[in-house]
Design a protein around this motif. Structure first.
Motif, mmCIF file in Angstrom:
data_model
loop_
_atom_site.group_PDB
_atom_site.id
_atom_site.type_symbol
_atom_site.label_atom_id
_atom_site.label_comp_id
_atom_site.label_asym_id
_atom_site.label_seq_id
_atom_site.Cartn_x
_atom_site.Cartn_y
_atom_site.Cartn_z
ATOM 1 N N UNK A 1 80.411 -10.377 5.745
ATOM 2 C CA UNK A 1 79.207 -10.525 6.474
ATOM 3 C C UNK A 1 78.152 -10.993 5.393
ATOM 4 N N UNK A 2 77.363 -12.150 5.980
ATOM 5 C CA UNK A 2 76.435 -12.654 4.993
ATOM 6 C C UNK A 2 75.017 -12.070 5.666
ATOM 7 N N UNK A 3 74.625 -11.068 4.995
ATOM 8 C CA UNK A 3 73.230 -10.559 5.424
ATOM 9 C C UNK A 3 72.054 -11.322 5.104
ATOM 10 N N UNK A 4 70.951 -11.545 5.917
ATOM 11 C CA UNK A 4 69.855 -12.558 5.615
ATOM 12 C C UNK A 4 70.525 -13.853 5.122
ATOM 13 N N UNK A 5 71.243 -14.419 5.951
ATOM 14 C CA UNK A 5 71.853 -15.724 5.624
ATOM 15 C C UNK A 5 71.025 -16.982 5.253
ATOM 16 N N UNK B 1 77.338 -14.278 9.998
ATOM 17 C CA UNK B 1 76.233 -14.461 9.415
ATOM 18 C C UNK B 1 75.077 -13.926 10.109
ATOM 19 N N UNK B 2 74.137 -13.070 9.694
ATOM 20 C CA UNK B 2 73.360 -12.323 10.372
ATOM 21 C C UNK B 2 71.678 -12.803 9.611
ATOM 22 N N UNK B 3 70.818 -12.885 10.362
ATOM 23 C CA UNK B 3 69.284 -13.187 9.784
ATOM 24 C C UNK B 3 68.493 -12.790 10.720
ATOM 25 N N UNK B 4 67.161 -12.350 10.436
ATOM 26 C CA UNK B 4 66.235 -11.745 11.536
ATOM 27 C C UNK B 4 65.482 -12.960 12.150
ATOM 28 N N UNK B 5 65.579 -14.088 11.610
ATOM 29 C CA UNK B 5 64.827 -15.343 11.863
ATOM 30 C C UNK B 5 65.734 -16.232 12.676
ATOM 31 N N UNK C 1 85.080 -4.448 6.687
ATOM 32 C CA UNK C 1 84.682 -5.862 6.358
ATOM 33 C C UNK C 1 85.043 -5.745 4.817
ATOM 34 N N UNK C 2 85.521 -6.905 4.381
ATOM 35 C CA UNK C 2 85.948 -7.085 3.062
ATOM 36 C C UNK C 2 84.731 -7.377 2.010
ATOM 37 N N UNK C 3 83.863 -8.042 2.426
ATOM 38 C CA UNK C 3 82.646 -8.349 1.568
ATOM 39 C C UNK C 3 81.689 -8.670 2.319
ATOM 40 N N UNK C 4 80.321 -7.798 1.737
ATOM 41 C CA UNK C 4 78.960 -8.073 2.450
ATOM 42 C C UNK C 4 78.241 -8.691 1.339
ATOM 43 N N UNK C 5 77.670 -9.836 1.429
ATOM 44 C CA UNK C 5 76.697 -10.545 0.919
ATOM 45 C C UNK C 5 75.393 -10.383 1.225
ATOM 46 N N UNK D 1 65.664 -11.037 7.012
ATOM 47 C CA UNK D 1 64.977 -11.552 6.090
ATOM 48 C C UNK D 1 65.720 -12.137 5.135
ATOM 49 N N UNK D 2 65.288 -12.899 4.221
ATOM 50 C CA UNK D 2 66.210 -13.609 3.122
ATOM 51 C C UNK D 2 65.473 -14.029 2.013
ATOM 52 N N UNK D 3 65.795 -13.817 0.635
ATOM 53 C CA UNK D 3 65.586 -14.565 -0.358
ATOM 54 C C UNK D 3 64.031 -14.567 -0.501
ATOM 55 N N UNK D 4 63.517 -15.477 -1.452
ATOM 56 C CA UNK D 4 62.248 -15.637 -2.042
ATOM 57 C C UNK D 4 61.392 -16.149 -1.278
ATOM 58 N N UNK D 5 60.239 -15.321 -0.786
ATOM 59 C CA UNK D 5 59.272 -15.778 0.292
ATOM 60 C C UNK D 5 58.009 -15.690 -0.594
ATOM 61 N N UNK D 6 56.981 -16.278 0.000
ATOM 62 C CA UNK D 6 55.493 -16.146 -0.293
ATOM 63 C C UNK D 6 54.892 -15.177 0.201
ATOM 64 N N UNK D 7 54.807 -13.883 -0.564
ATOM 65 C CA UNK D 7 54.206 -12.781 -0.458
ATOM 66 C C UNK D 7 53.307 -12.367 -1.509
ATOM 67 N N UNK D 8 52.036 -13.222 -1.500
ATOM 68 C CA UNK D 8 51.086 -12.789 -2.792
ATOM 69 C C UNK D 8 49.865 -12.534 -2.434
ATOM 70 N N UNK D 9 48.980 -11.639 -2.781
ATOM 71 C CA UNK D 9 47.478 -11.037 -2.639
ATOM 72 C C UNK D 9 46.756 -12.348 -2.325
ATOM 73 N N UNK D 10 46.042 -12.203 -1.335
ATOM 74 C CA UNK D 10 44.982 -13.213 -0.925
ATOM 75 C C UNK D 10 43.190 -12.703 -1.255
ATOM 76 N N UNK D 11 42.981 -12.521 -2.269
ATOM 77 C CA UNK D 11 41.671 -11.724 -2.398
ATOM 78 C C UNK D 11 41.913 -10.377 -2.342
#
Length: 220
Positions: free
Chosen positions: A62-66, A84-88, A122-126, A1-11
């Motif tokens: 390693x770039x998590x949720x790239x 670079x790793x992402x679940x999508x 790993x030297x850097x995990x982002x 998963x990564x960054x800003x996603x639309x997750x807002x109540x609907x009713x």
């Protein structure tokens, strides 16, 4: 998963299960909304700190949720070897298809947080705006995986969401208090920690209250 996603109540939401909204159909809209944006400030701050190290570690990150690669591309541009790793799968496909992505030192992996495995030394995990999308019951495992994978002197950079964030209402997202953030960072020397707590908008333009911790920290 990564960054800003639309997750807002609907009713009205009658249960925590209903609150775990399905946002998978919004991925392409999200990728289009953030296309062309520069690398995150947390990453560039971490890289600037690394550049000042008298005895720098090997350039392996390693770039998590790239996502679609805004941070991965910057790391590659600066000569880093990147996992670079992402679940999508769509995110990885978009990264590999970028015209500005030099894939010579790039490895990609589709993997979700709950079964994440990281290589050693790993030297850097982002982790830009992705860790809050880990299910709460798996977060302790995920954070331990990050800490163990980093070499002494290696750095973590990224964001965690605070407990006053609007999305704290969702049972399948992970949020932290300031005290909990401090506890998570005990294995590190904190180089930059900035807390945001204010109304704002998502990348898709929806109103939202953000409570975010921006972090750059070096493993002791």
């Amino acid at each position: 998963m990564c960054d800003f996603l639309k997750r807002w109540p609907m009713g009205d939401l009658s249960s925590a299960a209903e609150a775990a909204m399905n946002f998978e159909t919004r991925w392409q809209q999200y990728y289009q909304a953030v296309e062309g944006r520069p690398p995150r400030t947390t990453l560039t701050r971490a890289l600037d700190s690394i550049a000042r190290d008298p005895n720098p570690l090997p350039r392996f990150a390693v770039d998590l949720g790239c996502g679609n690669g805004r941070d991965t591309v910057e790391l590659l541009r600066r000569g880093w070897r990147v996992l670079a790793i992402d679940g999508d799968p769509e995110a990885i496909a978009r990264l590999r298809q970028r015209d500005d992505c030099d894939r010579t030192y790039l490895e990609t992996r589709v993997q979700r947080f709950e079964n994440l495995t990281l290589p050693p030394a790993v030297s850097l995990i982002n982790a830009s705006f992705c860790l809050p999308f880990c299910l709460p019951q798996h977060f302790a495992y995920l954070w331990e995986e990050i800490v163990v994978a980093l070499s002494p002197g290696g750095r973590f950079c990224g964001q965690l969401f605070g407990d006053q964030d609007s999305w704290a209402a969702y049972a399948d997202l992970t949020h932290h208090s300031r005290i909990e953030i401090n506890q998570l960072l005990e294995p590190f020397t904190v180089e930059w920690l900035e807390e945001e707590n204010h109304p704002g908008k998502t990348a898709l333009g929806e109103d939202k209250h953000w409570h975010i911790f921006h972090i750059v920290a070096q493993k002791q």
